[in-house]
Structure formats: structure tokens, C-alpha cells
Design an enzyme around this catalytic site. Structure first.
Site, PDB file in Angstrom:
ATOM      1  CD1 TRP A  99     -25.957  91.086  73.167  1.00 13.95           C
ATOM      2  CD2 TRP A  99     -26.159  93.314  72.986  1.00 13.95           C
ATOM      3  NE1 TRP A  99     -25.490  91.473  71.933  1.00 13.95           N
ATOM      4  CE2 TRP A  99     -25.592  92.816  71.795  1.00 13.95           C
ATOM      5  CE3 TRP A  99     -26.381  94.687  73.116  1.00 13.95           C
ATOM      6  CZ2 TRP A  99     -25.251  93.644  70.730  1.00 13.95           C
ATOM      7  CZ3 TRP A  99     -26.032  95.516  72.054  1.00 13.95           C
ATOM      8  CH2 TRP A  99     -25.479  94.994  70.882  1.00 13.95           C
ATOM      9  CG  ASP A 166     -32.283  91.378  74.946  1.00 14.65           C
ATOM     10  OD1 ASP A 166     -32.842  91.054  73.871  1.00 14.65           O
ATOM     11  OD2 ASP A 166     -31.147  91.903  74.992  1.00 14.65           O
ATOM     12  CE  LYS A 190     -28.510  90.184  66.769  1.00 13.73           C
ATOM     13  NZ  LYS A 190     -28.737  90.644  68.113  1.00 13.73           N
TER      14      LYS A 190
HETATM   15  C1  LIG Z   1     -28.244  91.934  68.873  1.00 14.04           C
HETATM   16  C2  LIG Z   1     -28.674  92.029  70.288  1.00 14.04           C
HETATM   17  C3  LIG Z   1     -29.025  93.246  70.896  1.00 14.04           C
HETATM   18  C4  LIG Z   1     -28.917  94.558  70.187  1.00 14.04           C
HETATM   19  O1  LIG Z   1     -29.956  94.719  69.342  1.00 14.04           O
HETATM   20  P1  LIG Z   1     -30.197  96.076  68.532  1.00 14.04           P
HETATM   21  O2  LIG Z   1     -31.456  95.758  67.820  1.00 14.04           O
HETATM   22  O3  LIG Z   1     -29.012  96.270  67.650  1.00 14.04           O
HETATM   23  O4  LIG Z   1     -30.332  97.177  69.515  1.00 14.04           O
HETATM   24  C5  LIG Z   1     -29.483  93.222  72.193  1.00 14.04           C
HETATM   25  N1  LIG Z   1     -29.571  92.072  72.889  1.00 14.04           N
HETATM   26  C6  LIG Z   1     -29.227  90.885  72.353  1.00 14.04           C
HETATM   27  C7  LIG Z   1     -29.354  89.639  73.156  1.00 14.04           C
HETATM   28  C8  LIG Z   1     -28.763  90.827  71.037  1.00 14.04           C
HETATM   29  O5  LIG Z   1     -28.437  89.653  70.499  1.00 14.04           O
END
Ligand SMILES: *Cc1c(COP(=O)(O)O)cnc(C)c1O
Length: 357
Positions: A99, A166, A190
């Protein structure tokens, strides 16, 4: 048979969230209409958005001067939106997994990325430390929890430039100090709600400083002004997020949830360190994620991997397969996963060891 949901995302949500969403799908707030067919401008839905924003602020102790937004496009759109709004020429990123790599790729569309640290040399199985951030970057970006590789930054970093994070897979899982951040973003799916909503917490005074023109939908100021309703928000997912936020309050807030998460992680890592058939993929205990616990079979028992997979599945364990870039297994232990599910997994691992080792 009881199912234990270890999926990495979308992932387990509280019973409370599921019940309330199910109810609102047929009769939303006593309107006699489905949540899916009610205007986002109705007073009933505006109340949902307002309460969701207020609860995010309350649970994370968001200071004055920040805006809380529910957008769409996932964390993946934030990879682009963050640099669009904050990067003039240069930004610093740590590369701690897939990511983070994806975030770096998008930032490069808009300027220079200084990769200040990377754990790629060891398939991202650790959190880099002791790196320096150049003083002339517009911001520093990191991924707090590396969902695929099972590492987590458990303390807010201290840096002297605006900090962007993030937090998709560990927001609300532990206490953070929002005042240290310029921008936090997270896909809802999540720890917060159904997929389709993206949470953004942004410090108002970092905006409006870049030289480029920002297209309307990519400009955070559009959504601040529109109170997350510049265009139609993801009404059903936002309603789901609200229910989870309400549930979190009943769990002692983020501090209460963190305590429960520590207990779950200790239980599973304890077994992984003890059981001779398994080992965690992250060697340094200080770097181990509390949300995504990645593990493999030890060298001597590597041939049992498929068998354990089937054995665990036969006992109701769902979503344990590791990401293809790591292999082995991954138990995602998000907020809504009860300790009993972790205990059930530990019991299955013990039982397998007793049979095979
Ligand atoms: C799941 C995840 C993403 C991607 O998220 P989307 O909402 O599918 O774009 C990005 N960063 C992390 C750390 C993730 O766990």
C-alpha cells in the site's frame, strides 16, 4: 458451526452494526422507506452524517481546526488526493509494503518523492527506524499498519514537517494523537463499516498552499464546504460506519478497544512463539501488527501447510489464507473480532500440533 471471520477486508463488523443496517434497509429512522431510497438531504440522513462526524471527533479526540469527511474512492484515491492538495514539489515517504508502494506511485504523478526508508530488502517484515526526513519536503507520509505484511507503527512518529498517514487498517484500534497529523485517511472496510466510504481527517490550515489548480472533486475544500455532501455520499456505508462508531463508544471508546486488541494479539503471538509448527513472519515483537497477524509453518513442518488450511477451515476458521506476496496465513484481528475467535484459532493450532508434531 460457528464461523470465525479472519478476513483482511472487507472484514468482520459488530453484530450491532449488522442488525441496525438490516433494520434500516427496510425501515430507516421510522420513515417507512429503505435507507437506500431516502434523500441524502433528508433531515433523517443529515442527522446520520452529523452524528458520524461528531462521534469520530469524540472517539479520536480530534482537536479544533480539523475537518472530518466521509468521501468515496477508498484509500486508493487518497493516495492521489493527498499529494494533489499538499505537495508543491517534494514529499517524503516510507515504503513499508504494497500500500505504501501504491501511495508513492500516485505521489510521483505530482512531484518528487524522497523514499526516506524502506523494508523491501526483507519482504517488508519490519518497520524501518532511524531515518532522516529532509527539512524541505511538503509532508511526510507513512502507512501505520501494513495489512499485507503484518507490521504496524504503534507510536505516532515525531517529525518536524506535516505528517500524513494511511490508517486504513488500524484506525480506531489504538489511541492516537490526532494533533500530530496534518492528514489521516482510511478506507472504512477494515475497522469501521462496509466498503464504499472513506474517512478523512484533515487539518484545515494545511490546505490552500499548493500552486497547482485542483479539480473540484479532488479538492478537500470542496468537501469541507459541502460537509461531505458536495455530491451524493455513500449513504448505506456511512450509516454502517455510524453504527460501528456508536458500538465503539459502548466498548470503552478507543482506549477500551485498544486494551481488548492487545489481549487478542498477545494470545495469538504467544501461541505462535510457543507452537513448534508455526512462526510469525515478523521477527521483531515491537513491529508486529495487532490487526493482521501473519504467520507461516516452521521449516520442519512446511509440508503441512495445505493440511492445516483445510483443518482450520473444517473448524469454522474463515479468511486465514495469507496474501500471495507473503504466503502462509494471516489472521486479521480487527476491533469487532471477539477474543473467543482468537482463542478458537489457538485451540485449533494446539490440536493440530498434538495430532501431527
Ligand atoms: C485496504 C487498504 C488500502 C486500500 O483501500 P481501498 O479502500 O481499497 O482503496 C490502502 N491502504 C491500506 C493500509 C489498506 O489496508
Amino acid at each position: 458451526m460457528k464461523k470465525h471471520n479472519f478476513y483482511a477486508g472487507p472484514s468482520i463488523l459488530p453484530e450491532f452494526t449488522k442488525e441496525k443496517v438490516a433494520e434500516a434497509i427496510t425501515n430507516f429512522a421510522g420513515t417507512g422507506l429503505s435507507l437506500m431510497e431516502v434523500s441524502h438531504r433528508s433531515k433523517e440522513f443529515v442527522a446520520v452524517m452529523d452524528e458520524a462526524v461528531a462521534l469520530v471527533k469524540e472517539l479520536l479526540k480530534v482537536p479544533e481546526g480539523y475537518s472530518v469527511l466521509f468521501l468515496q474512492g477508498g484509500a486508493s484515491l487518497q493516495f492521489l488526493m493527498a499529494p494533489y492538495n499538499l505537495m508543491n514539489k517534494k514529499a517524503a515517504y516510507t515504503n513499508t509494503g504494497a500500500w505504501a508502494t501504491a501511495a508513492i506511485k500516485e505521489a510521483k504523478f505530482l512531484g518528487e518523492v524522497v523514499e526516506v526508508a524502506s523494508s523491501k530488502d526483507a519482504n517488508f517484515n519490519y518497520i524501518p527506524r532511524g531515518y532522516e526526513i529532509p527539512g524541505d519536503v511538503d509532508y511526510f507520509h507513512f502507512t501505520s499498519n501494513n495489512t499485507i505484511f503484518g507490521t504496524e507503527v504503534l507510536q505516532d512518529p515525531e517529525v518536524s514537517v506535516p505528517m500524513v498517514c494511511d490508517m486504513s487498517s488500524d484506525i480506531f484500534s489504538r489511541v492516537i494523537d490526532v494533533s500530530k497529523y496534518a492528514l489521516i485517511y482510511a478506507g472504512a472496510q477494515k475497522n469501521l463499516g462496509p466498503s464504499g466510504a472513506t474517512l478523512v481527517i484533515v487539518k484545515n490550515d494545511i490546505l490552500g498552499k499548493v500552486e497547482r489548480a485542483i479539480p473540484t472533486m479532488l479538492d478537500y475544500r470542496t468537501h469541507i464546504k459541502g460537509e461531505s455532501m458536495f455530491n451524493t455520499p455513500a449513504t448505506v456505508p456511512v450509516f454502517g460506519c455510524l453504527q460501528t462508531l456508536r458500538w465503539m463508544k459502548t466498548q470503552g471508546g478507543v482506549a477500551g478497544i485498544e486494551k481488548a486488541n492487545i489481549a487478542k494479539a498477545e494470545l495469538l503471538y504467544g501461541e505462535l512463539d510457543r507452537n513448534k509448527m508455526f512462526q510469525p513472519t515478523v521477527p521483531n515483537p515491537a513491529d508486529r501488527s495487532r490487526m493482521n497477524i501473519t504467520f507461516v509453518m516452521t521449516e520442519a513442518y512446511i509440508s503441512f501447510e495445505k493440511e492445516f488450511d483445510a483443518f482450520a477451515e473444517s473448524r469454522g476458521m474463515i479468511g486465514l489464507k495469507g496474501h500471495r506476496s507473503v504466503g502462509g496465513f494471516r489472521a486479521s484481528t480487527y476491533n469487532a473480532l471477539p477474543l473467543e475467535s482468537v482463542q478458537a484459532l489457538v485451540d485449533v493450532m494446539k490440536e493440530f500440533e498434538a495430532q501431527k508434531a
